[in-house]
Scaffold this motif. Structure first.
Motif: not given
Length: 80
Positions: A1, A5, A25, A51-52, A54-55, A64, A68
């Motif tokens: 991450e 990210r 993302f 995850a992208g 969310l980041f 993220s 994960h």
């Protein structure tokens, strides 16, 4: 991450024009999936997209990281 990210997604976003930065993302998620190619492929792309996103929405790594970790826990529990 931290790499995908924390660094890569931010670097891609910085290199894109302002009207295309929302694609950072998805590009980062594609790189994430390619780095995991041979293990899962499409599920890794979906995880990378989540995850992208969310980041990007959360403005931090923790959402993220937790996504994960949850994915890895489910995979581990299912024995896949």
């Amino acid at each position: 991450e931290y790499f995908f990210r924390g660094w890569l997604q931010r670097a891609i976003e910085a290199d894109l024009p302002a009207n295309k930065q929302h694609w950072a993302f998805a590009i980062g998620a594609s790189a994430f999936a390619l780095a995991h190619f041979g293990t899962y492929g499409i599920p890794q792309l979906v995880l990378g997209l989540l995850a992208g996103w969310l980041f990007a929405r959360g403005k931090g790594l923790w959402p993220s990281i937790l996504a994960h970790a949850a994915h890895n826990a489910v995979v581990l529990c299912l024995g896949s």
